[in-house]
Motif scaffolding. Structure first.
Motif, mmCIF file in Angstrom:
data_model
loop_
_atom_site.group_PDB
_atom_site.id
_atom_site.type_symbol
_atom_site.label_atom_id
_atom_site.label_comp_id
_atom_site.label_asym_id
_atom_site.label_seq_id
_atom_site.Cartn_x
_atom_site.Cartn_y
_atom_site.Cartn_z
ATOM 1 N N VAL A 41 32.849 40.882 46.168
ATOM 2 C CA VAL A 41 33.643 40.705 44.945
ATOM 3 C C VAL A 41 35.076 41.176 45.193
ATOM 4 N N LEU A 42 35.222 42.200 46.017
ATOM 5 C CA LEU A 42 36.559 42.741 46.316
ATOM 6 C C LEU A 42 37.428 41.696 47.000
ATOM 7 N N LYS A 43 36.814 40.921 47.855
ATOM 8 C CA LYS A 43 37.558 39.868 48.548
ATOM 9 C C LYS A 43 37.921 38.742 47.570
ATOM 10 N N VAL A 44 36.978 38.432 46.680
ATOM 11 C CA VAL A 44 37.211 37.349 45.718
ATOM 12 C C VAL A 44 38.399 37.661 44.803
ATOM 13 N N ILE A 45 38.615 38.938 44.546
ATOM 14 C CA ILE A 45 39.719 39.316 43.655
ATOM 15 C C ILE A 45 41.075 38.901 44.242
ATOM 16 N N VAL A 46 41.156 38.819 45.582
ATOM 17 C CA VAL A 46 42.416 38.351 46.183
ATOM 18 C C VAL A 46 42.311 36.923 46.716
ATOM 19 N N GLU A 47 41.108 36.411 46.780
ATOM 20 C CA GLU A 47 40.915 35.065 47.347
ATOM 21 C C GLU A 47 39.864 34.327 46.523
ATOM 22 N N PRO A 48 40.244 33.788 45.351
ATOM 23 C CA PRO A 48 39.239 33.239 44.437
ATOM 24 C C PRO A 48 38.474 32.039 44.991
ATOM 25 N N SER A 49 39.016 31.380 46.019
ATOM 26 C CA SER A 49 38.279 30.229 46.577
ATOM 27 C C SER A 49 36.975 30.691 47.237
ATOM 28 N N HIS A 50 36.869 31.988 47.461
ATOM 29 C CA HIS A 50 35.656 32.532 48.107
ATOM 30 C C HIS A 50 34.486 32.667 47.111
ATOM 31 N N ILE A 51 34.762 32.488 45.821
ATOM 32 C CA ILE A 51 33.735 32.726 44.786
ATOM 33 C C ILE A 51 32.437 31.978 45.090
ATOM 34 N N ASN A 120 34.902 32.489 35.984
ATOM 35 C CA ASN A 120 36.177 32.494 35.245
ATOM 36 C C ASN A 120 36.752 33.895 35.134
ATOM 37 N N SER A 121 35.873 34.831 34.903
ATOM 38 C CA SER A 121 36.316 36.208 34.758
ATOM 39 C C SER A 121 36.953 36.719 36.063
ATOM 40 N N LEU A 122 36.350 36.362 37.202
ATOM 41 C CA LEU A 122 36.928 36.779 38.492
ATOM 42 C C LEU A 122 38.257 36.060 38.750
ATOM 43 N N LYS A 123 38.330 34.802 38.318
ATOM 44 C CA LYS A 123 39.600 34.064 38.491
ATOM 45 C C LYS A 123 40.702 34.693 37.625
ATOM 46 N N ASN A 124 40.340 35.121 36.420
ATOM 47 C CA ASN A 124 41.329 35.792 35.551
ATOM 48 C C ASN A 124 41.828 37.078 36.189
ATOM 49 N N CYS A 125 40.905 37.791 36.795
ATOM 50 C CA CYS A 125 41.295 39.044 37.451
ATOM 51 C C CYS A 125 42.279 38.748 38.581
ATOM 52 N N TYR A 126 41.982 37.710 39.348
ATOM 53 C CA TYR A 126 42.886 37.293 40.424
ATOM 54 C C TYR A 126 44.280 36.968 39.854
ATOM 55 N N ALA A 127 44.297 36.211 38.754
ATOM 56 C CA ALA A 127 45.578 35.789 38.170
ATOM 57 C C ALA A 127 46.366 37.006 37.676
ATOM 58 N N ASN A 128 45.682 37.942 37.062
ATOM 59 C CA ASN A 128 46.365 39.158 36.581
ATOM 60 C C ASN A 128 46.923 39.975 37.739
ATOM 61 N N LEU A 129 46.132 40.084 38.798
ATOM 62 C CA LEU A 129 46.602 40.834 39.967
ATOM 63 C C LEU A 129 47.798 40.126 40.612
ATOM 64 N N PHE A 130 47.709 38.819 40.691
ATOM 65 C CA PHE A 130 48.761 38.013 41.321
ATOM 66 C C PHE A 130 50.120 38.299 40.680
ATOM 67 N N LYS A 131 50.127 38.404 39.342
ATOM 68 C CA LYS A 131 51.432 38.580 38.687
ATOM 69 C C LYS A 131 51.819 40.056 38.518
ATOM 70 N N SER A 132 50.981 40.946 38.994
ATOM 71 C CA SER A 132 51.281 42.376 38.844
ATOM 72 C C SER A 132 52.024 42.912 40.058
ATOM 73 N N LYS A 133 52.921 43.846 39.810
ATOM 74 C CA LYS A 133 53.628 44.466 40.945
ATOM 75 C C LYS A 133 53.019 45.840 41.232
ATOM 76 N N LYS A 134 52.868 46.619 40.150
ATOM 77 C CA LYS A 134 52.356 47.987 40.340
ATOM 78 C C LYS A 134 50.849 48.026 40.104
ATOM 79 N N VAL A 135 50.123 48.429 41.146
ATOM 80 C CA VAL A 135 48.660 48.445 41.064
ATOM 81 C C VAL A 135 48.179 49.897 41.142
ATOM 82 N N LEU A 136 47.324 50.275 40.211
ATOM 83 C CA LEU A 136 46.764 51.628 40.257
ATOM 84 C C LEU A 136 45.262 51.543 40.495
ATOM 85 N N ILE A 137 44.796 52.303 41.499
ATOM 86 C CA ILE A 137 43.358 52.352 41.797
ATOM 87 C C ILE A 137 42.905 53.782 41.549
ATOM 88 N N ILE A 138 41.944 53.934 40.665
ATOM 89 C CA ILE A 138 41.471 55.291 40.366
ATOM 90 C C ILE A 138 40.158 55.477 41.126
#
Ligand SMILES: Cc1cc2nc3c(=O)[nH]c(=O)nc-3n(C[C@H](O)[C@H](O)[C@H](O)COP(=O)(O)OP(=O)(O)OC[C@H]3O[C@@H](n4cnc5c(N)ncnc54)[C@H](O)[C@@H]3O)c2cc1C
Length: 347
Positions: A41-51, A120-138
């Motif tokens: 799933v971690l890979k899919v978040i940056v590469e949605p074609s892998h879904i 769809n939910s994973l694709k949305n996550c990808y799209a949100n990450l794509f347009k984000s600059k600052k990423v926080l991982i807790i």
């Protein structure tokens, strides 16, 4: 034919349903209609074609087993009570396998979804990450580290911060692995705040116990799992341990019950919650159900250290077995090979 009911279609439940469906009347009950290879799933978040590579409908790999999509609400000594759409169904069993796994925060795991919605939910996550600059991982455990590496491997423009309450990343691995992960990420510009805890989120501002304030465009909570146990609470309260995992004996039977087994993350065993452990439990339980039918002796499940592979993006990773640590391109590829080997079973 004896009736085997399996709760949960993850690594453990899917395997058991598939292996037993030719010899028993098997019913697989799952809140979702597909098997998902969670580690990718971690890979899919940056590469949605892998879904499409990480999902398989239960109906695609089960030929004879009945598949019931619904949420188990309660278990008694004889039946499983499930809500399917608006209907309550009671499914009687001779053998029951509980493989309900654990919850993890969105987007890593989601519950009660059909495959199209999950995709769809994973694709949305990808799209949100794509347009984000600052990423926080807790959280700087395996999931947080792998996620940071995936993001930094794909995007050069992201400003990534990890908040980790311990003094090191992936703290349950040997020193060499911990240092490799830290260096790999910091060399690529990931900021890590060690010994800091997130204590408050106020109007999109994340505040740590040391008073550091971060306003990310996107955040990921990578802070551990909780068991899916609620349906056992009413009739099997005494079989839950302090953390709400199921107490099992050496044969993976629920303590005090010959015909009820627990497999995968939900089993209260003192070992890492890993997909490969879930599959090993599943193998033992398949043999033990068959052996019970044949009046043969049961097989012990032996807890032992397993090889752990932590991927750091596409071309790097860490392989750890006991105190042995091997790093570089091979562990990175190994993770893809494991995904491929698992998914061909479910196609
Ligand atoms: C992001 C991430 C990365 C990971 N990476 C790795 C890795 O690299 N290597 C590794 O070995 N492990 C990894 N893991 C751990 C691995 O995914 C789990 O150990 C594994 O999924 C456990 O399998 P399981 O069958 O026990 O449960 P799960 O996979 O959690 O499946 C449980 C199933 O039960 C169903 N269910 C739950 N409650 C109910 C209910 N009430 N009614 C009906 N159905 C229900 C769920 O829908 C689900 O289908 C990772 C986990 C995460 C979250």
């Amino acid at each position: 034919m004896k009736r085997v009911v399996v709760i949960g279609g993850g690594f453990a439940g899917a395997y058991i349903a598939k292996k037993l469906e030719n010899y028993f009347s098997v019913t697989l009950i799952d809140a979702k209609n597909y098997f998902e290879f969670t580690p990718s799933v971690l890979k899919v978040i940056v590469e949605p074609s892998h879904i499409k590579r990480i999902h398989a409908l239960h109906s695609a790999y089960l030929n004879k087993a009945k598949i019931l999509i619904g949420e188990v609400k309660q278990v008694t000594k004889k039946e499983v009570i499930t809500k399917c759409k608006d209907r309550i169904m009671k499914i009687v069993f001779d053998y029951l396998v509980i493989a309900s796994g654990t919850k993890y925060q969105y987007p890593f795991k989601e519950q009660n979804l059909i495959l199209a919605t999950r995709a769809n939910s994973l694709k949305n996550c990808y799209a949100n990450l794509f347009k984000s600059k600052k990423v926080l991982i807790i959280g700087g455990g395996v999931v947080g580290v792998e996620l940071a590496a995936e993001i930094i491997g794909k995007y050069k423009d992201k400003d990534i911060t990890i908040i980790e309450s311990n003094k090191e990343l992936i703290e349950r691995t040997p020193k060499k692995a911990r240092e490799y992960a830290r260096q790999f990420l910091t060399n690529k510009g990931v900021k890590i705040l060690f010994r800091e805890k997130l204590v408050q989120i106020k109007k999109d501002i994340f505040i740590t116990d040391k008073g550091v304030k971060i306003k990310p465009d996107i955040s990921f909570l990578c802070t551990g799992i909780t068991p899916n146990f609620k349906f056992m609470q009413k009739n099997f309260y005494s079989k839950l341990n302090k953390k709400n995992y199921l107490k099992v004996n050496d044969y993976l039977q629920l303590i005090g019950y010959k015909n009820i087994f627990a497999a995968g993350d939900i089993a209260g065993l003192n070992e890492e919650k890993l997909a490969q452990n879930a599959e090993n439990h599943a193998r033992i339980i398949v043999k033990n159900i068959v052996n019970l039918e044949k009046n043969k002796s049961l097989i012990h499940y032996k807890q032992k250290p397993r090889i752990m592979v932590i991927s750091l993006g596409r071309y790097n990773g860490i392989l750890n077995y006991k105190n042995f640590v091997f790093t570089g391109i091979f562990p990175g590829f190994l993770k893809h090979a494991i995904e491929w080997k698992t998914m061909i079973k479910y196609r």
